[in-house]
Design a protein around this motif. Structure first.
Motif, PDB file in Angstrom:
ATOM      1  N   ARG A 181      67.077 -30.075   3.443  1.00 13.83           N
ATOM      2  CA  ARG A 181      67.624 -31.341   3.917  1.00 13.83           C
ATOM      3  C   ARG A 181      68.676 -31.863   2.938  1.00 13.83           C
ATOM      4  N   SER A 182      68.434 -31.765   1.649  1.00 13.19           N
ATOM      5  CA  SER A 182      69.401 -32.205   0.652  1.00 13.19           C
ATOM      6  C   SER A 182      70.651 -31.342   0.683  1.00 13.19           C
ATOM      7  N   GLU A 183      70.481 -30.045   0.874  1.00 15.74           N
ATOM      8  CA  GLU A 183      71.628 -29.149   0.968  1.00 15.74           C
ATOM      9  C   GLU A 183      72.469 -29.470   2.190  1.00 15.74           C
ATOM     10  N   GLU A 184      71.818 -29.727   3.324  1.00 18.30           N
ATOM     11  CA  GLU A 184      72.536 -30.078   4.544  1.00 18.30           C
ATOM     12  C   GLU A 184      73.264 -31.400   4.386  1.00 18.30           C
ATOM     13  N   SER A 185      72.609 -32.381   3.788  1.00 18.81           N
ATOM     14  CA  SER A 185      73.247 -33.675   3.560  1.00 18.81           C
ATOM     15  C   SER A 185      74.466 -33.522   2.661  1.00 18.81           C
ATOM     16  N   HIS A 186      74.329 -32.701   1.640  1.00 24.84           N
ATOM     17  CA  HIS A 186      75.434 -32.454   0.719  1.00 24.84           C
ATOM     18  C   HIS A 186      76.606 -31.796   1.451  1.00 24.84           C
ATOM     19  N   GLU A 187      76.304 -30.852   2.315  1.00 23.93           N
ATOM     20  CA  GLU A 187      77.333 -30.158   3.088  1.00 23.93           C
ATOM     21  C   GLU A 187      78.061 -31.136   4.022  1.00 23.93           C
ATOM     22  N   ILE A 188      77.325 -32.045   4.627  1.00 22.64           N
ATOM     23  CA  ILE A 188      77.915 -33.043   5.523  1.00 22.64           C
ATOM     24  C   ILE A 188      78.824 -33.982   4.743  1.00 22.64           C
ATOM     25  N   ASP A 246      84.352 -33.187  16.921  1.00 17.77           N
ATOM     26  CA  ASP A 246      83.993 -31.780  16.748  1.00 17.77           C
ATOM     27  C   ASP A 246      82.529 -31.532  17.119  1.00 17.77           C
ATOM     28  N   ILE A 247      81.664 -32.470  16.750  1.00 20.30           N
ATOM     29  CA  ILE A 247      80.255 -32.373  17.128  1.00 20.30           C
ATOM     30  C   ILE A 247      80.129 -32.407  18.647  1.00 20.30           C
ATOM     31  N   ASP A 248      80.853 -33.322  19.265  1.00 23.33           N
ATOM     32  CA  ASP A 248      80.846 -33.434  20.722  1.00 23.33           C
ATOM     33  C   ASP A 248      81.268 -32.113  21.368  1.00 23.33           C
ATOM     34  N   SER A 249      82.337 -31.520  20.850  1.00 22.63           N
ATOM     35  CA  SER A 249      82.823 -30.244  21.390  1.00 22.63           C
ATOM     36  C   SER A 249      81.803 -29.123  21.225  1.00 22.63           C
ATOM     37  N   SER A 250      81.099 -29.129  20.102  1.00 31.51           N
ATOM     38  CA  SER A 250      80.105 -28.087  19.834  1.00 31.51           C
ATOM     39  C   SER A 250      78.836 -28.246  20.669  1.00 31.51           C
ATOM     40  N   LEU A 251      78.435 -29.478  20.907  1.00 30.92           N
ATOM     41  CA  LEU A 251      77.150 -29.710  21.559  1.00 30.92           C
ATOM     42  C   LEU A 251      77.224 -29.911  23.070  1.00 30.92           C
ATOM     43  N   THR A 271      70.289 -26.059  15.017  1.00 29.90           N
ATOM     44  CA  THR A 271      71.228 -27.100  14.604  1.00 29.90           C
ATOM     45  C   THR A 271      72.282 -26.525  13.676  1.00 29.90           C
ATOM     46  N   THR A 272      71.849 -25.733  12.712  1.00 34.73           N
ATOM     47  CA  THR A 272      72.777 -25.114  11.767  1.00 34.73           C
ATOM     48  C   THR A 272      73.778 -24.228  12.495  1.00 34.73           C
ATOM     49  N   ARG A 273      73.296 -23.417  13.420  1.00 39.06           N
ATOM     50  CA  ARG A 273      74.203 -22.525  14.161  1.00 39.06           C
ATOM     51  C   ARG A 273      75.187 -23.310  15.023  1.00 39.06           C
ATOM     52  N   LEU A 274      74.721 -24.355  15.677  1.00 34.86           N
ATOM     53  CA  LEU A 274      75.598 -25.115  16.568  1.00 34.86           C
ATOM     54  C   LEU A 274      76.654 -25.926  15.823  1.00 34.86           C
ATOM     55  N   LEU A 275      76.310 -26.412  14.629  1.00 38.09           N
ATOM     56  CA  LEU A 275      77.221 -27.302  13.903  1.00 38.09           C
ATOM     57  C   LEU A 275      77.904 -26.650  12.712  1.00 38.09           C
ATOM     58  N   ARG A 276      77.685 -25.367  12.504  1.00 36.09           N
ATOM     59  CA  ARG A 276      78.277 -24.669  11.356  1.00 36.09           C
ATOM     60  C   ARG A 276      79.782 -24.886  11.289  1.00 36.09           C
ATOM     61  N   GLY A 277      80.480 -24.731  12.391  1.00 38.88           N
ATOM     62  CA  GLY A 277      81.934 -24.883  12.417  1.00 38.88           C
ATOM     63  C   GLY A 277      82.403 -26.301  12.136  1.00 38.88           C
ATOM     64  N   VAL A 278      81.549 -27.277  12.381  1.00 44.32           N
ATOM     65  CA  VAL A 278      81.926 -28.674  12.137  1.00 44.32           C
ATOM     66  C   VAL A 278      82.008 -28.953  10.640  1.00 44.32           C
ATOM     67  N   TRP A 279      81.088 -28.424   9.878  1.00 43.23           N
ATOM     68  CA  TRP A 279      81.021 -28.734   8.450  1.00 43.23           C
ATOM     69  C   TRP A 279      81.922 -27.846   7.598  1.00 43.23           C
ATOM     70  N   GLU A 280      82.288 -26.663   8.096  1.00 43.46           N
ATOM     71  CA  GLU A 280      83.126 -25.753   7.314  1.00 43.46           C
ATOM     72  C   GLU A 280      84.573 -26.233   7.320  1.00 43.46           C
ATOM     73  N   PRO A 281      85.304 -25.932   6.248  1.00 45.84           N
ATOM     74  CA  PRO A 281      86.728 -26.317   6.222  1.00 45.84           C
ATOM     75  C   PRO A 281      87.479 -25.619   7.342  1.00 45.84           C
ATOM     76  N   SER A 282      88.377 -26.357   7.989  1.00 47.85           N
ATOM     77  CA  SER A 282      89.183 -25.751   9.048  1.00 47.85           C
ATOM     78  C   SER A 282      90.297 -24.926   8.428  1.00 47.85           C
ATOM     79  N   SER A 283      90.947 -24.114   9.231  1.00 47.96           N
ATOM     80  CA  SER A 283      92.023 -23.269   8.716  1.00 47.96           C
ATOM     81  C   SER A 283      93.213 -24.100   8.247  1.00 47.96           C
ATOM     82  N   SER A 284      93.321 -25.348   8.709  1.00 48.68           N
ATOM     83  CA  SER A 284      94.431 -26.196   8.279  1.00 48.68           C
ATOM     84  C   SER A 284      94.161 -26.856   6.928  1.00 48.68           C
ATOM     85  N   GLU A 285      92.903 -26.811   6.473  1.00 49.69           N
ATOM     86  CA  GLU A 285      92.562 -27.363   5.163  1.00 49.69           C
ATOM     87  C   GLU A 285      92.716 -26.285   4.115  1.00 49.69           C
ATOM     88  N   THR A 286      93.376 -26.603   3.030  1.00 53.18           N
ATOM     89  CA  THR A 286      93.557 -25.649   1.937  1.00 53.18           C
ATOM     90  C   THR A 286      92.624 -26.026   0.801  1.00 53.18           C
TER      91      THR A 286
END
Length: 144
Positions: free
Chosen positions: A4-11, A38-43, A122-137
């Motif tokens: 839970r702490s790791e997920e919160s940190h990632e968010i 992004d969450i809306d699009s994923s869920l 939850t992790t599988r569905l929202l993984r793309g939301v928390w990861e940096p997008s390709s436009s972020e360097t």
């Protein structure tokens, strides 16, 4: 460190990346709205628009005890996921208040979804939301 702490940190990290280095309340509000979209699009393909809207409304409601000035946002919400009201309220807050509320709202949403469908899904569905997008360097990839 617990999951839970790791997920919160990632968010929180995801929100911080999206906000950028010199945020103001408008940038924070836009970052929060962007993540919720992004969450809306994923869920939506999984739980439908009404399901996502219900999760959002419940998460917002759970956050109101710590942020009573946002109570009018919850009261005026429609059945659909309408983020314009939330954004209008957030831009009126200080950068710190808006950022804190965004962190609490997103972590609450994640925790609520986890209690309903489990951590793994939850992790599988929202993984793309928390990861940096390709436009972020990432900072380490920036040239000197």
């Amino acid at each position: 460190m617990s999951t839970r702490s790791e997920e919160s940190h990632e968010i929180v990290d995801s929100l911080t990346r999206r906000v950028g280095p010199n945020p103001d309340a408008a940038a924070v509000a836009q970052a929060i709205i962007s993540i919720l979209q992004d969450i809306d699009s994923s869920l939506t393909p999984i739980v439908g628009q009404q399901g996502v809207a219900a999760l959002y409304r419940r998460s917002l409601h759970l956050c109101l005890s710590n942020h009573p000035h946002l109570a009018s946002t919850y009261d005026g919400m429609q059945a659909a996921l309408d983020l314009t009201v939330l954004q209008a309220v957030l831009v009126k807050q200080s950068e710190a208040e808006a950022l804190f509320f965004g962190e609490v709202l997103l972590v609450t949403f994640h925790e609520l979804l986890t209690t309903l469908i489990g951590s793994s899904l939850t992790t599988r569905l929202l993984r793309g939301v928390w990861e940096p997008s390709s436009s972020e360097t990432p900072a380490q990839e920036k040239s000197p």
